[in-house]
Design an enzyme around this catalytic site. Structure first.
Site, PDB file in Angstrom:
ATOM      1  N   GLY A  20      14.903   5.384  20.204  1.00  0.00           N
ATOM      2  CA  GLY A  20      15.240   5.483  18.777  1.00  0.00           C
ATOM      3  C   GLY A  20      15.747   4.162  18.247  1.00  0.00           C
ATOM      4  N   ALA A  21      15.213   3.066  18.792  1.00  0.00           N
ATOM      5  CA  ALA A  21      15.708   1.728  18.413  1.00  0.00           C
ATOM      6  C   ALA A  21      14.939   1.148  17.235  1.00  0.00           C
ATOM      7  CB  ALA A  21      15.617   0.785  19.614  1.00  0.00           C
ATOM      8  N   SER A  23      15.038   2.238  14.245  1.00  0.00           N
ATOM      9  CA  SER A  23      15.667   2.607  12.966  1.00  0.00           C
ATOM     10  C   SER A  23      17.155   2.894  13.176  1.00  0.00           C
ATOM     11  CB  SER A  23      14.944   3.875  12.463  1.00  0.00           C
ATOM     12  OG  SER A  23      15.562   4.417  11.341  1.00  0.00           O
ATOM     13  N   GLY A  24      17.923   2.856  12.098  1.00  0.00           N
ATOM     14  CA  GLY A  24      19.274   3.399  12.059  1.00  0.00           C
ATOM     15  C   GLY A  24      20.227   2.916  13.137  1.00  0.00           C
ATOM     16  N   GLY A  26      20.115   3.170  16.415  1.00  0.00           N
ATOM     17  CA  GLY A  26      19.496   2.489  17.559  1.00  0.00           C
ATOM     18  C   GLY A  26      19.124   1.046  17.240  1.00  0.00           C
ATOM     19  N   TYR A 175      19.222  21.923  15.551  1.00  0.00           N
ATOM     20  CA  TYR A 175      19.696  20.540  15.746  1.00  0.00           C
ATOM     21  C   TYR A 175      21.053  20.566  16.447  1.00  0.00           C
ATOM     22  CZ  TYR A 175      21.616  15.944  14.733  1.00  0.00           C
ATOM     23  OH  TYR A 175      22.212  14.708  14.851  1.00  0.00           O
TER      24      TYR A 175
HETATM   25  N1  LIG Z   1      22.923   9.499  10.938  1.00  0.00           N
HETATM   26  C1  LIG Z   1      23.891  10.365  11.211  1.00  0.00           C
HETATM   27  O1  LIG Z   1      24.746  10.685  10.358  1.00  0.00           O
HETATM   28  C2  LIG Z   1      23.982  10.969  12.605  1.00  0.00           C
HETATM   29  C3  LIG Z   1      25.082  11.800  12.887  1.00  0.00           C
HETATM   30  C4  LIG Z   1      25.192  12.342  14.163  1.00  0.00           C
HETATM   31  C5  LIG Z   1      24.244  12.061  15.121  1.00  0.00           C
HETATM   32  N2  LIG Z   1      23.176  11.256  14.814  1.00  0.00           N
HETATM   33  C6  LIG Z   1      22.189  10.973  15.868  1.00  0.00           C
HETATM   34  O2  LIG Z   1      21.966   9.576  15.929  1.00  0.00           O
HETATM   35  C7  LIG Z   1      20.698   9.351  16.565  1.00  0.00           C
HETATM   36  C8  LIG Z   1      19.966   8.253  15.799  1.00  0.00           C
HETATM   37  O3  LIG Z   1      19.648   8.767  14.512  1.00  0.00           O
HETATM   38  P1  LIG Z   1      19.770   7.868  13.186  1.00  0.00           P
HETATM   39  O4  LIG Z   1      20.856   8.432  12.389  1.00  0.00           O
HETATM   40  O5  LIG Z   1      19.758   6.443  13.539  1.00  0.00           O
HETATM   41  O6  LIG Z   1      18.414   8.303  12.452  1.00  0.00           O
HETATM   42  P2  LIG Z   1      17.027   7.531  12.188  1.00  0.00           P
HETATM   43  O7  LIG Z   1      17.252   6.310  11.379  1.00  0.00           O
HETATM   44  O8  LIG Z   1      16.120   8.589  11.662  1.00  0.00           O
HETATM   45  O9  LIG Z   1      16.558   7.107  13.652  1.00  0.00           O
HETATM   46  C9  LIG Z   1      16.045   8.069  14.558  1.00  0.00           C
HETATM   47  C10 LIG Z   1      15.311   7.357  15.670  1.00  0.00           C
HETATM   48  O10 LIG Z   1      14.814   8.335  16.589  1.00  0.00           O
HETATM   49  C11 LIG Z   1      13.398   8.154  16.726  1.00  0.00           C
HETATM   50  N3  LIG Z   1      12.759   9.461  16.900  1.00  0.00           N
HETATM   51  C12 LIG Z   1      12.941  10.586  16.171  1.00  0.00           C
HETATM   52  N4  LIG Z   1      12.130  11.558  16.617  1.00  0.00           N
HETATM   53  C13 LIG Z   1      11.418  11.029  17.653  1.00  0.00           C
HETATM   54  C14 LIG Z   1      10.411  11.507  18.513  1.00  0.00           C
HETATM   55  N5  LIG Z   1       9.915  12.763  18.410  1.00  0.00           N
HETATM   56  N6  LIG Z   1       9.910  10.666  19.447  1.00  0.00           N
HETATM   57  C15 LIG Z   1      10.371   9.420  19.590  1.00  0.00           C
HETATM   58  N7  LIG Z   1      11.313   8.884  18.792  1.00  0.00           N
HETATM   59  C16 LIG Z   1      11.824   9.690  17.837  1.00  0.00           C
HETATM   60  C17 LIG Z   1      12.948   7.483  15.434  1.00  0.00           C
HETATM   61  O11 LIG Z   1      11.722   6.802  15.678  1.00  0.00           O
HETATM   62  P3  LIG Z   1      10.776   6.214  14.487  1.00  0.00           P
HETATM   63  O12 LIG Z   1      11.688   5.659  13.430  1.00  0.00           O
HETATM   64  O13 LIG Z   1      10.030   5.121  15.205  1.00  0.00           O
HETATM   65  O14 LIG Z   1       9.942   7.315  14.025  1.00  0.00           O
HETATM   66  C18 LIG Z   1      14.118   6.562  15.162  1.00  0.00           C
HETATM   67  O15 LIG Z   1      14.015   5.398  15.933  1.00  0.00           O
HETATM   68  C19 LIG Z   1      19.981  10.694  16.597  1.00  0.00           C
HETATM   69  O16 LIG Z   1      20.030  11.223  17.909  1.00  0.00           O
HETATM   70  C20 LIG Z   1      20.808  11.556  15.657  1.00  0.00           C
HETATM   71  O17 LIG Z   1      20.757  12.921  16.022  1.00  0.00           O
HETATM   72  C21 LIG Z   1      23.037  10.700  13.578  1.00  0.00           C
END
Ligand SMILES: NC(=O)c1ccc[n+]([C@@H]2O[C@H](COP(=O)([O-])OP(=O)(O)OC[C@H]3O[C@@H](n4cnc5c(N)ncnc54)[C@H](OP(=O)(O)O)[C@@H]3O)[C@@H](O)[C@H]2O)c1
Length: 289
Positions: A20-21, A23-24, A26, A175
């Site tokens: 998940g690197a 975006s966001g 990662g 989730y």
């Molecule tokens: N943002 C928040 O408020 C929050 C809060 C609690 C926990 N989290 C956790 O933080 C982690 C990172 O999320 P983020 O907030 O940075 O969101 P994000 O910007 O949507 O990033 C998500 C990352 O996961 C990858 N991903 C998603 N589904 C995938 C799949 N089926 N196969 C391979 N890669 C996949 C995406 O890949 P692509 O971009 O290449 O598609 C992206 O790199 C997640 O585990 C999320 O549950 C986030």
């Protein structure tokens, strides 16, 4: 008593794999860890975004969609070919899914993307992590799960892991369940890794302005008060790079502090073992630990 994870040290000669690197959280962690000197394997799903981040941090891009377990196996094979040492595996990829669809492997998309695929990847990379721990300072080889405070509204049922039943077949309830599974996985992995020199932690990054939630208008409005991706990545950066983590392996951090609040099921050791054994069967992998 609560503890805070200290700042990361220099990470020259350390190899970090981050899923998940692209975006966001990662992506921000990839930047911070490479600035500390680490070599970063940038794993993503979207090829253009993943290659872009790899170019930004001087790392190598690896593409895999976790809705296809054969792609996860291919990813592990490439990482094992390319990386003679892996010091940190950050299982960070994940998200919410509006509709309950089935993956190529026939499993629920939330369950597979957020739990089963990282379970498989970890088990395939474990031999390399264990080798690396053999000649690394004690406790510095780590497996880190990006979980969520949402674990508190999850509910794991070993007879319904696939979310096939109930009203909550998609969205935030599955989730939350998958994020609870991340913690149960961390607990059981810690138990199995005892004495090996590899430790494992899970954490909640906070509410972070990323692509999380698909960028709908409600999420976008809420994100005005959210942490930046760099702030959201700080727990991951510290858990990856701190010389010592002042909490036993298996702990869950709420941002920088452990123990974070968990669903009561997170402390059910029988459930953690049951989830591990079911995941071995569903992913078709025999764990070596
Ligand atoms: N943002 C928040 O408020 C929050 C809060 C609690 C926990 N989290 C956790 O933080 C982690 C990172 O999320 P983020 O907030 O940075 O969101 P994000 O910007 O949507 O990033 C998500 C990352 O996961 C990858 N991903 C998603 N589904 C995938 C799949 N089926 N196969 C391979 N890669 C996949 C995406 O890949 P692509 O971009 O290449 O598609 C992206 O790199 C997640 O585990 C999320 O549950 C986030």
């Amino acid at each position: 008593m609560s503890v805070t994870v200290p700042k990361a040290s220099r990470l020259d000669d350390r190899v970090v794999v981050i899923t998940g690197a692209s975006s966001g959280v990662g992506r921000a962690a990839a930047h911070a860890l490479s600035e500390l000197g680490a070599t970063v394997a940038v794993v993503g799903r979207n090829p253009a975004r993943t290659r872009q981040v790899a170019a930004e941090v001087g790392g190598t891009a690896y593409i895999a969609d976790f809705t296809d377990l054969s792609a996860v196996r291919g990813l592990a094979a490439s990482l094992l070919d390319d990386l003679p040492r892996i010091h940190v595996l950050a299982n960070n990829a994940g998200g919410t899914f509006r509709d309950r669809t089935l993956t190529r492997d026939g499993y629920d998309i939330t369950f597979q993307s957020n739990h089963l695929a990282p379970f498989l990847l970890t088990n395939l990379l474990l031999p390399r992590l264990l080798e690396t721990a053999g000649d690394s300072p004690a406790g510095t080889v780590r497996v880190i799960q990006t979980s969520s405070d949402g674990n508190r509204f999850g509910r794991v049922r070993l007879d319904a892991l696939d979310n096939r039943t109930g009203l909550w077949a998609a969205g935030m309830r599955p989730y939350g369940t998958s994020k609870l599974e991340n913690i149960l996985f961390t607990r059981e992995l810690a138990k199995r890794l005892r004495g090996t020199g590899v430790s494992t932690y899970a954490f909640h990054p906070g509410f972070v302005a990323t692509n999380f939630g698909g960028g709908g208008p409600v999420i976008k409005a809420m994100q005005k008060v959210a942490l930046s991706p760099a702030q959201g990545a700080e727990p991951l950066v510290r858990l990856a790079g701190a010389t010592t983590v002042p909490a036993p392996s298996g702990n869950y951090f709420d941002r920088l502090t452990a123990p974070g609040k968990v669903n009561p099921q997170a402390n059910d050791a029988e459930l953690a073992r049951g989830l591990w054994e079911a995941s071995e069967r569903l992913a078709g992998v025999a764990a070596g630990v």
